[in-house]
Design a protein around this motif. Structure first.
Motif, PDB file in Angstrom:
ATOM      1  N   LEU A 109      27.473  57.777 -19.462  1.00 50.05           N
ATOM      2  CA  LEU A 109      27.098  56.888 -20.571  1.00 50.05           C
ATOM      3  C   LEU A 109      26.016  55.939 -20.088  1.00 50.05           C
ATOM      4  N   GLU A 110      24.856  55.986 -20.779  1.00 51.14           N
ATOM      5  CA  GLU A 110      23.747  55.128 -20.359  1.00 51.14           C
ATOM      6  C   GLU A 110      23.897  53.731 -20.920  1.00 51.14           C
ATOM      7  N   ARG A 111      23.055  52.873 -20.410  1.00 50.40           N
ATOM      8  CA  ARG A 111      23.055  51.489 -20.888  1.00 50.40           C
ATOM      9  C   ARG A 111      22.542  51.399 -22.312  1.00 50.40           C
ATOM     10  N   GLY A 112      23.107  50.459 -23.024  1.00 52.42           N
ATOM     11  CA  GLY A 112      22.616  50.127 -24.358  1.00 52.42           C
ATOM     12  C   GLY A 112      22.966  51.143 -25.420  1.00 52.42           C
ATOM     13  N   GLY A 113      22.718  50.766 -26.640  1.00 52.02           N
ATOM     14  CA  GLY A 113      22.905  51.654 -27.787  1.00 52.02           C
ATOM     15  C   GLY A 113      24.342  51.769 -28.226  1.00 52.02           C
ATOM     16  N   VAL A 114      24.525  52.466 -29.340  1.00 51.79           N
ATOM     17  CA  VAL A 114      25.868  52.663 -29.884  1.00 51.79           C
ATOM     18  C   VAL A 114      26.278  54.112 -29.693  1.00 51.79           C
ATOM     19  N   THR A 115      27.372  54.319 -28.982  1.00 51.68           N
ATOM     20  CA  THR A 115      27.898  55.665 -28.783  1.00 51.68           C
ATOM     21  C   THR A 115      29.192  55.782 -29.548  1.00 51.68           C
ATOM     22  N   VAL A 116      29.347  56.860 -30.313  1.00 55.18           N
ATOM     23  CA  VAL A 116      30.578  57.029 -31.089  1.00 55.18           C
ATOM     24  C   VAL A 116      31.333  58.259 -30.591  1.00 55.18           C
ATOM     25  N   PHE A 117      32.638  58.062 -30.367  1.00 57.46           N
ATOM     26  CA  PHE A 117      33.516  59.181 -30.037  1.00 57.46           C
ATOM     27  C   PHE A 117      34.218  59.569 -31.323  1.00 57.46           C
ATOM     28  N   THR A 118      34.081  60.798 -31.721  1.00 61.77           N
ATOM     29  CA  THR A 118      34.726  61.229 -32.958  1.00 61.77           C
ATOM     30  C   THR A 118      35.744  62.315 -32.628  1.00 61.77           C
ATOM     31  N   ASP A 120      37.821  50.331 -30.634  1.00 56.09           N
ATOM     32  CA  ASP A 120      38.631  51.502 -30.964  1.00 56.09           C
ATOM     33  C   ASP A 120      38.931  51.501 -32.448  1.00 56.09           C
ATOM     34  N   GLU A 121      38.399  52.465 -33.150  1.00 52.23           N
ATOM     35  CA  GLU A 121      38.595  52.578 -34.608  1.00 52.23           C
ATOM     36  C   GLU A 121      38.453  51.212 -35.290  1.00 52.23           C
ATOM     37  N   PRO A 122      37.310  50.576 -35.146  1.00 53.85           N
ATOM     38  CA  PRO A 122      37.198  49.212 -35.657  1.00 53.85           C
ATOM     39  C   PRO A 122      37.249  49.108 -37.179  1.00 53.85           C
ATOM     40  N   THR A 123      37.082  50.218 -37.857  1.00 53.85           N
ATOM     41  CA  THR A 123      37.057  50.142 -39.322  1.00 53.85           C
ATOM     42  C   THR A 123      38.300  50.756 -39.953  1.00 53.85           C
ATOM     43  N   ALA A 124      39.227  51.173 -39.098  1.00 52.74           N
ATOM     44  CA  ALA A 124      40.391  51.918 -39.607  1.00 52.74           C
ATOM     45  C   ALA A 124      41.185  51.132 -40.629  1.00 52.74           C
ATOM     46  N   SER A 169      35.968  56.660 -33.562  1.00 59.51           N
ATOM     47  CA  SER A 169      36.204  56.647 -35.007  1.00 59.51           C
ATOM     48  C   SER A 169      36.227  58.049 -35.581  1.00 59.51           C
ATOM     49  N   HIS A 170      36.992  58.226 -36.648  1.00 57.95           N
ATOM     50  CA  HIS A 170      36.804  59.476 -37.387  1.00 57.95           C
ATOM     51  C   HIS A 170      36.377  59.157 -38.815  1.00 57.95           C
ATOM     52  N   ASP A 171      35.695  58.009 -38.939  1.00 56.34           N
ATOM     53  CA  ASP A 171      35.237  57.543 -40.231  1.00 56.34           C
ATOM     54  C   ASP A 171      33.747  57.855 -40.370  1.00 56.34           C
ATOM     55  N   PRO A 172      33.371  58.702 -41.353  1.00 62.13           N
ATOM     56  CA  PRO A 172      31.961  59.094 -41.506  1.00 62.13           C
ATOM     57  C   PRO A 172      31.025  57.900 -41.627  1.00 62.13           C
ATOM     58  N   LEU A 173      31.549  56.813 -42.200  1.00 56.01           N
ATOM     59  CA  LEU A 173      30.730  55.600 -42.323  1.00 56.01           C
ATOM     60  C   LEU A 173      30.173  55.178 -40.967  1.00 56.01           C
ATOM     61  N   VAL A 174      31.034  55.338 -39.968  1.00 57.83           N
ATOM     62  CA  VAL A 174      30.655  54.921 -38.623  1.00 57.83           C
ATOM     63  C   VAL A 174      29.584  55.836 -38.032  1.00 57.83           C
ATOM     64  N   PHE A 175      29.816  57.184 -38.153  1.00 56.77           N
ATOM     65  CA  PHE A 175      28.796  58.064 -37.523  1.00 56.77           C
ATOM     66  C   PHE A 175      27.440  57.900 -38.182  1.00 56.77           C
ATOM     67  N   GLU A 176      27.484  57.534 -39.484  1.00 59.82           N
ATOM     68  CA  GLU A 176      26.227  57.463 -40.212  1.00 59.82           C
ATOM     69  C   GLU A 176      25.497  56.138 -40.049  1.00 59.82           C
ATOM     70  N   ALA A 177      26.147  55.221 -39.318  1.00 59.41           N
ATOM     71  CA  ALA A 177      25.516  53.908 -39.142  1.00 59.41           C
ATOM     72  C   ALA A 177      24.173  54.067 -38.452  1.00 59.41           C
ATOM     73  N   ALA A 178      23.236  53.217 -38.846  1.00 61.87           N
ATOM     74  CA  ALA A 178      21.842  53.364 -38.455  1.00 61.87           C
ATOM     75  C   ALA A 178      21.615  53.482 -36.950  1.00 61.87           C
ATOM     76  N   ARG A 179      22.340  52.650 -36.177  1.00 64.64           N
ATOM     77  CA  ARG A 179      22.009  52.597 -34.764  1.00 64.64           C
ATOM     78  C   ARG A 179      22.782  53.539 -33.862  1.00 64.64           C
ATOM     79  N   MET A 189      35.409  65.097 -29.878  1.00 66.52           N
ATOM     80  CA  MET A 189      36.568  65.366 -29.020  1.00 66.52           C
ATOM     81  C   MET A 189      37.605  66.181 -29.759  1.00 66.52           C
ATOM     82  N   ARG A 190      38.338  67.006 -29.000  1.00 61.58           N
ATOM     83  CA  ARG A 190      39.474  67.729 -29.561  1.00 61.58           C
ATOM     84  C   ARG A 190      40.408  68.096 -28.413  1.00 61.58           C
ATOM     85  N   ASP A 191      41.668  67.876 -28.631  1.00 63.70           N
ATOM     86  CA  ASP A 191      42.693  68.201 -27.629  1.00 63.70           C
ATOM     87  C   ASP A 191      42.368  67.691 -26.234  1.00 63.70           C
ATOM     88  N   GLY A 192      41.875  66.506 -26.160  1.00 61.99           N
ATOM     89  CA  GLY A 192      41.616  65.885 -24.866  1.00 61.99           C
ATOM     90  C   GLY A 192      40.359  66.378 -24.175  1.00 61.99           C
TER      91      GLY A 192
END
Ligand code: ADP
Ligand code: MG
Length: 605
Positions: free
Chosen positions: A407-416, A545-549, A577-587, A594-597
């Motif tokens: 994981l590099e510095r900066g930016g928004v990384t989403v785990f889905t 962790d799932e901030p919008t859940a 997150s597994h919320d599409p709103l999150v993956f679609e966020a601009a930044r 991820m699946r099954d670990g």
């Protein structure tokens, strides 16, 4: 040093707040504590007081007392024994004593009645103990009625009240003239209850006692040292009984205390979990618990002390002191009749690193220092990381398997990924909240997976800020206090810390809520508070962790906007997150599936 003091202050503050939050329980505990301190202190003080009184009393006790024993029982002593005793070498004086007991049904107590030939008393006069005068409400000049041995009442005029140095001696004492005594009890003439001897050399008392026993075979000489031992036996016995009686509540209290220490309530467990997650070390939590115990016991101690002071300045006398007086009666009888010690007195009433780096001063969140923050941001690397829960047990669960990730510095990384795919587990490993079962995690090249907990906490405190799915705010504390909480163990100056926390609240539009208890916040406000709390130590990486859940789409967008801003400032933002709103966020600049670990996708946007 200053930081350490400041840290203790924060811990005490927090402890106090936490004690107040559980008022009823802690008040109950405090009461039990106070009561026990009270009972133990009373038992100890009572024992001590009695010993001292006894010592005072014995200074004037006769060296030797002689009794006559007939058929193993104490009998009256004939007057001619006195002449015989005077002739024994070493005896300077032998005096017959007249004393006995009188049961008064009015106060249900035994008085000690003695003849006092050395006092100028007429036949119908009596001297009474101060306690007795108080209990019966009589004074000098009043008439004191006793029932004579023959049946008719005998009336005595109170000629004086006995006020000697030791009230123990006189508590229930009645002094009469010899004739008055003989008339009251119809005591045979030329007979005495016992005899007291004055000896020329007290060290010879033992030898004299032997001589007496030889020349008067039915006599029983008793030495002062024997009386002293008797007192000790009585007091030890009484103290022992008191402690034995206190044993049961003490045991109950020990169980309660153990339960409090070991069996933490669900709420307390949750709170400790949160504190650890936001950067408190186990040591900080233990210190807090220590303060809690100390505060409780000190309060109990001072409560008992002030109760004692109040009781002694007021006229209120607790039953224990009344007990002392009753016991006093026993002592005066003992002094009069050493032979009737324990056995014949059964009715006597018992008395009853920040050191590593401290680069954060204020809130540090004013937007402009992007570059410096960017240089502070970290690069995280995971190599063959696996995590198993309940290893070796039937319910073993593999949450993560062979994760390789950079994981590099900066930016928004989403785990889905779907629920249970291991997102939370991965974030907790990255954020040093847990250790991998196998594999290596490094932060800017420094291996984290084998660091001792203390250092791991240190890294976590300064590098990571957490926002949890369930907000995890501490109920009973205000918004401001919750935000400041992760900084307590760092011991930052209070003024700077408060200012930093307020700046964060302002930034997240929470300033008007600063003094509100977090339980009254709306979902959005609670999540913003959690965000402010995650930023108080100015971390380089924000883990959410799932901030919008638990938020509706409007609030979700709001929170995402804030996370975007943080990334814009140069922080590394990791979101699960597994919320599409999150993956679609601009930044969002990277999306990891991820699946099954396992990691099943890595898309850069
Ligand atoms: P996600 O966040 O993607 O929903 P988690 O990381 O919470 O998934 O969980 C991954 C798996 O690990 C799940 O099967 C879950 O039941 C299991 N798991 C997570 N935490 C624990 C734990 N403390 N004890 C046992 N199993 C756990
Ligand atoms: Mg999860």
């Amino acid at each position: 040093m200053r930081a350490s003091l400041e840290r203790q202050k924060y811990l005490i503050d927090y402890t106090l707040a936490s004690l107040l939050r559980r008022k009823t329980r802690n008040l109950g505990l405090l009461l039990v504590y106070t009561l026990l301190v009270f009972l133990f202190a009373s038992a100890l003080l009572l024992g001590q007081a009695l010993r001292r009184e006894a010592a005072t009393l014995l200074q004037d006790a006769p060296e030797v007392i002689v009794q006559r024993i007939v058929a193993g029982r104490h009998d009256l002593l004939p007057a001619d024994w006195l002449d015989h005793l005077r002739q024994i070498r070493g005896v300077s004086e032998a005096r017959g004593r007249l004393w006995g007991y009188y049961y008064d049904p009015a106060v249900k107590a035994n008085y000690t009645v003695m003849a006092a030939p050395e006092r100028p008393l007429a036949e119908g006069e009596i001297l009474i103990g101060a306690t007795l005068a108080r209990v019966r409400g009589i004074g000098v000049g009043d008439v004191f009625s006793l029932r004579a041995a023959g049946g008719p009442p005998a009336l005595f005029k109170v000629a004086g009240i006995l006020e000697p140095s030791s009230e123990l001696l006189s508590a229930d004492l009645l002094l009469l003239s010899e004739t008055g005594f003989r008339a009251l009890f119809q005591f045979p003439p030329e007979r005495y209850t016992d005899a007291v001897l004055t000896v020329r050399n007290p060290r010879e008392a033992g030898t004299i006692a032997q001589k007496i026993a030889l020349s008067l075979p039915s006599s029983r000489p008793i030495l002062r040292s024997e009386i002293l031992r008797t007192y000790d036996a009585v007091f030890d016995w009484r103290e022992g009984m008191t402690f034995l009686a206190l044993g049961a509540p003490l045991l109950a209290f020990a169980i309660l205390a153990w339960d409090k220490a070991a069996g933490l309530s669900a709420e307390e467990k949750r709170e400790i979990g949160i504190l650890k997650a936001i950067g408190w070390e186990t040591g900080d939590i233990l210190r807090m618990k220590l303060w809690e115990g100390a505060l409780l016991s000190l309060t109990a101690f001072f409560a008992r002390l002030s109760a004692g002071v109040v009781a002694s300045v007021s006229r209120w006398r607790p039953p224990v002191r009344a007990g002392v007086e009753r016991l006093g009666g026993a002592v005066s009888r003992l002094s009069a009749d050493p032979d009737c010690r324990v056995a014949s007195n059964p009715g006597v009433a018992g008395g009853d690193r920040r050191a590593v780096h401290h680069r954060h001063a204020g809130s540090g969140l004013a937007g402009g220092d992007c570059r410096s923050r960017r240089s502070n941001a970290r690069m995280i690397e995971l190599r063959a990381v696996s995590k198993r829960f309940n290893q070796g047990r039937p319910n073993e669960c593999r949450a993560l398997a062979d994760i390789d990730l950079r994981l590099e510095r900066g930016g928004v990384t989403v785990f889905t990924g779907p629920s249970g795919s291991g997102k939370t587990t991965l974030l907790t490993l990255i954020g040093c909240l847990a250790r991998p079962t196998s594999g290596r995690i490094t932060l800017d090249g420094q291996l984290l997976s084998n660091l001792p907990e203390r250092f791991l906490t240190e890294v976590r405190r300064h590098t990571f800020g957490f926002v949890f799915q369930q907000f995890n705010l501490i109920r009973g504390l205000t918004v401001l206090e919750n935000v400041m909480l992760p900084a307590y163990p760092l011991g930052r100056p209070h003024r700077a810390l408060t200012a930093g926390a307020r700046a964060l609240l302002e930034r997240f539009d929470l300033e008007p809520k600063a003094e509100s208890k977090v339980e009254w916040l709306s979902g959005g406000e609670a999540q913003r508070t959690a965000l402010a709390r995650a930023l108080i130590n100015d971390p380089a990486v924000l883990v959410a962790d799932e901030p919008t859940a638990n938020l509706d789409s409007r609030l979700s967008r709001e929170v995402l906007g804030l996370l975007d801003d943080l990334a814009a400032q140069g922080r590394t933002v990791l979101i699960s997150s597994h919320d599409p709103l999150v993956f679609e966020a601009a930044r969002v600049c990277r999306r990891l599936g991820m699946r099954d670990g396992r990691l099943i996708g890595d898309r850069r946007c």
